[in-house]
Design an enzyme around this catalytic site. Structure first.
Site, short mmCIF file in Angstrom:
data_model
loop_
_atom_site.label_atom_id
_atom_site.label_comp_id
_atom_site.label_asym_id
_atom_site.label_seq_id
_atom_site.Cartn_x
_atom_site.Cartn_y
_atom_site.Cartn_z
N ARG A 111 0.76 -1.20 -0.12
CA ARG A 111 -0.08 -0.04 -0.04
C ARG A 111 0.99 1.30 -0.05
NH1 ARG A 111 -0.66 4.67 2.54
NH2 ARG A 111 -0.04 3.80 4.59
N HIS A 134 5.13 4.34 12.71
CA HIS A 134 5.39 4.29 11.30
C HIS A 134 6.25 5.30 10.88
CE1 HIS A 134 3.07 3.93 7.06
NE2 HIS A 134 3.47 5.09 7.17
N CYS A 151 4.20 9.43 0.36
CA CYS A 151 2.80 9.75 0.27
C CYS A 151 2.72 10.73 -0.88
CB CYS A 151 2.36 10.39 1.78
SG CYS A 151 0.87 11.06 1.52
N ASN A 184 9.16 4.25 3.31
CA ASN A 184 9.12 3.84 4.73
C ASN A 184 10.57 3.27 4.92
OD1 ASN A 184 6.25 3.25 3.67
ND2 ASN A 184 6.13 3.70 5.74
P1 HMG Z 1 -13.21 14.53 -2.25
O1 HMG Z 1 -12.85 14.99 -3.84
O2 HMG Z 1 -13.32 15.74 -1.22
O3 HMG Z 1 -14.40 13.79 -2.06
O4 HMG Z 1 -12.26 13.65 -1.47
P2 HMG Z 1 -16.00 13.91 -2.75
O5 HMG Z 1 -16.56 13.11 -1.47
O6 HMG Z 1 -16.12 15.19 -3.32
O7 HMG Z 1 -15.79 12.71 -3.85
C1 HMG Z 1 -15.02 12.85 -5.14
C2 HMG Z 1 -15.28 11.70 -5.84
O8 HMG Z 1 -14.63 10.54 -5.29
C3 HMG Z 1 -16.49 11.11 -5.93
O9 HMG Z 1 -16.54 10.35 -7.15
C4 HMG Z 1 -16.64 10.00 -4.78
O10 HMG Z 1 -17.93 9.30 -5.14
C5 HMG Z 1 -15.33 9.50 -4.87
P3 HMG Z 1 -17.36 11.25 -8.45
O11 HMG Z 1 -18.90 11.49 -7.97
O12 HMG Z 1 -16.42 12.40 -8.72
O13 HMG Z 1 -17.27 10.23 -9.66
N1 HMG Z 1 -15.26 8.82 -3.55
C6 HMG Z 1 -14.46 7.56 -3.57
N2 HMG Z 1 -14.29 6.90 -4.57
C7 HMG Z 1 -13.68 5.48 -3.81
N3 HMG Z 1 -13.53 5.47 -2.53
C8 HMG Z 1 -13.67 6.28 -1.66
C9 HMG Z 1 -14.17 7.60 -2.36
N4 HMG Z 1 -14.67 8.65 -1.41
C10 HMG Z 1 -15.22 9.56 -2.45
N5 HMG Z 1 -13.39 5.88 -0.41
C11 HMG Z 1 -11.53 11.69 -0.19
C12 HMG Z 1 -12.40 13.40 -0.21
C13 HMG Z 1 -11.24 11.39 1.18
C14 HMG Z 1 -12.09 10.72 -1.18
C15 HMG Z 1 -10.14 11.77 -1.01
O14 HMG Z 1 -9.39 12.92 -0.53
C16 HMG Z 1 -9.27 10.79 -0.90
O15 HMG Z 1 -9.67 9.74 -1.24
N6 HMG Z 1 -8.01 10.85 -0.14
C17 HMG Z 1 -7.14 9.77 0.20
C18 HMG Z 1 -5.76 10.30 0.04
C19 HMG Z 1 -4.82 8.82 0.23
O16 HMG Z 1 -5.27 8.03 0.07
N7 HMG Z 1 -3.33 9.44 0.99
C20 HMG Z 1 -2.57 8.47 1.18
C21 HMG Z 1 -2.95 7.59 2.09
S1 HMG Z 1 -2.48 8.31 3.76
C22 HMG Z 1 -0.73 7.99 3.83
O17 HMG Z 1 -0.17 7.71 2.89
C23 HMG Z 1 -0.23 8.23 5.03
C24 HMG Z 1 0.30 7.03 5.90
O18 HMG Z 1 1.02 6.13 5.44
C25 HMG Z 1 0.73 7.39 7.27
C26 HMG Z 1 1.94 8.31 7.36
O19 HMG Z 1 2.92 8.10 6.29
O20 HMG Z 1 1.81 9.35 8.01
C27 HMG Z 1 -1.22 6.32 6.24
MG MG Z 2 3.25 6.35 5.22
#
Ligand code: HMG
Ligand code: MG
Length: 399
Positions: free
Chosen positions: A74, A297, A330, A339
């Site tokens: 992931r 992490h 990220c 990582n």
């Molecule tokens: P948004 O654009 O504000 O959301 O994003 P929305 O509600 O307006 O939806 C936009 C579109 O996305 C819509 O589709 C929704 O249906 C769809 P459309 O109508 O335009 O066709 N949608 C989804 N589709 C699939 N799965 C979902 C989902 N939610 C909405 N769950 C949102 C808000 C939260 C969705 C967006 O910002 C997002 O997906 N963010 C995730 C970012 C991400 O994955 N970042 C990396 C992971 S975090 C990380 O790596 C850190 C970590 O490793 C720890 C560390 O290192 O600190 C964990």
């Molecule tokens: Mg991370």
């Protein structure tokens, strides 16, 4: 006198005497034990805490076992710009499962518009449920879900295969049953700063916590364990080094009270240093958060991940994330690299007498293979050294 662990990897020798401070803690005589029970339990609703011994019961001794959560499939892959074939991702997961790693973060049910690389997480979950993935240890597969849409997408697949997996609830109901079925868990991911929350989730922290409350509640109704990340706890790419540890403690407490089973503290940018890691963990301890509810992490952008791991170990933390080949980054943290490499963590921890249960040779081979597949350098110094040492031995044998 410290009990020495059996070091599982043949490359490692007995611990150096200077590591005895850590070994003392590893064997249950250190800080971690006294403090793990010393504070009131912040958590009100989590399934796991409800099953644990009460404050008055004797706590299980802290031993030298460390759990490594492999986040390569992931966190390691999510930032890759070219879409990686599903077969490669599945091959990676299956190979990792054979190394002794017990928990693998396998995908992410987020918006594909935001993170296109994770778009085939449905197929990955489906594959995990259809196939009996070989492993020397019971497996847990973790998937990120930031909102109910993500959880519902995951649930739709789980519902198609109701008998193919365990949940936290089924495991707790029958802990002695030996099942070859994998356990599935969900992860939510908050941020410690408003700027990172906006970049990563397009909302403020308060709104994200509202979503996570819904996700946690719905996941618990299904019996699923929930891990709750907090990103940028030791430095934010937009707000700088001085992330407030008290804010981290508040967010952690809130998510534990919602029912989260574990708080994963993300040093997303790798800006963390030893003193600030210590300060953060002390702050969480003062807030009543138990060591056994915390995992670390660390990204290794500034090469501090192992030092910070040592600090966390001394503090009593026993769960750490890592990524094979040091893959990762990220998409919403510019400049942050991978990582800490799983190979480096296994070597480091076992050199201290800790037991990871992970086969260092096997994981080194996977790091070399997957980085080659992605056309990237292998970022694990230990992985390269293990393979180099092995090829020298092979040449000796031939000569
Ligand atoms: P948004 O654009 O504000 O959301 O994003 P929305 O509600 O307006 O939806 C936009 C579109 O996305 C819509 O589709 C929704 O249906 C769809 P459309 O109508 O335009 O066709 N949608 C989804 N589709 C699939 N799965 C979902 C989902 N939610 C909405 N769950 C949102 C808000 C939260 C969705 C967006 O910002 C997002 O997906 N963010 C995730 C970012 C991400 O994955 N970042 C990396 C992971 S975090 C990380 O790596 C850190 C970590 O490793 C720890 C560390 O290192 O600190 C964990
Ligand atoms: Mg991370």
């Amino acid at each position: 006198m410290a009990r020495f662990a059996l070091v599982s990897n043949r490359l490692l020798s007995r611990p150096h005497p200077r590591c005895l401070g850590l070994l003392r803690i590893a064997n249950g005589n250190g800080d971690g034990v006294s403090n793990s029970n010393s504070k009131a339990n912040a958590r009100l609703f989590a399934t796991e805490s409800a099953q644990r011994p009460s404050q008055s019961s004797p706590s299980p001794p802290l031993d030298n076992r460390v759990k490594l959560v492999e986040v390569g499939p992931r966190d390691g892959l999510q930032n890759e710009k070219t879409i990686i074939p599903l077969a490669t991702k599945i091959n990676l997961i299956e190979r990792l499962a054979r190394t002794g790693l017990s928990t693998i973060e396998a995908g992410s049910f987020v918006s594909p518009k935001w993170v296109p690389q994770m778009d085939n997480s449905r197929e990955i979950l489906e594959h995990i449920l259809r196939r009996d993935i070989a492993s020397p240890t019971p497996l847990t597969f973790s998937f990120l879900a930031p909102n109910l849409k993500g959880l519902n997408n995951a649930n739709a697949i789980l519902e198609k295969h109701p008998n193919a997996f365990e949940t936290q609830a089924t495991r707790l109901a029958n802990p002695s049953a030996s099942s070859h079925k994998p356990t599935v868990e969900i992860a939510v991911f908050a941020a410690a700063t408003e700027a990172f929350s906006q970049k990563n989730l397009n909302c403020d922290i308060a709104t994200s916590l509202k979503w996570f409350g819904e996700v946690i509640q719905a996941a618990k109704q299904r019996g699923l364990r929930v891990r709750a990340y907090i990103s940028v706890v030791l430095g934010c790419p937009f707000e700088g080094h001085d992330v407030n540890p008290h804010r981290v403690a508040e967010i952690a407490t809130e998510m534990l009270e919602m029912g989260a089973d574990e708080i994963a503290l993300g040093d997303t940018t790798g800006m963390g240093t030893a003193p600030r890691t210590k300060e953060l963990l002390n702050c969480l301890r003062s807030a009543g958060i138990r060591n056994e509810d915390i995992s670390m992490h660390f990204h290794d952008t500034y090469g501090q991940a192992l030092v910070n791991t040592a600090v966390a170990l001394e503090h009593g933390i026993r769960t750490f994330d890592s990524s094979v080949g040091g893959l990762g980054g990220c998409p919403y943290s510019p400049g942050a690299t991978g990582n800490v490499a799983t190979e480096n963590m296994v070597y480091f921890l076992e050199s201290l007498g800790m037991d990871t249960g992970v086969d260092l040779d096997a994981v080194s081979d996977i790091g070399a293979w997957i980085t080659k597949e992605l056309g990237k350098p292998n970022d694990s110094s230990v992985g390269k050294a293990v393979i180099g040492a092995r090829s020298m031995t092979e040449q000796d044998v031939k000569a």
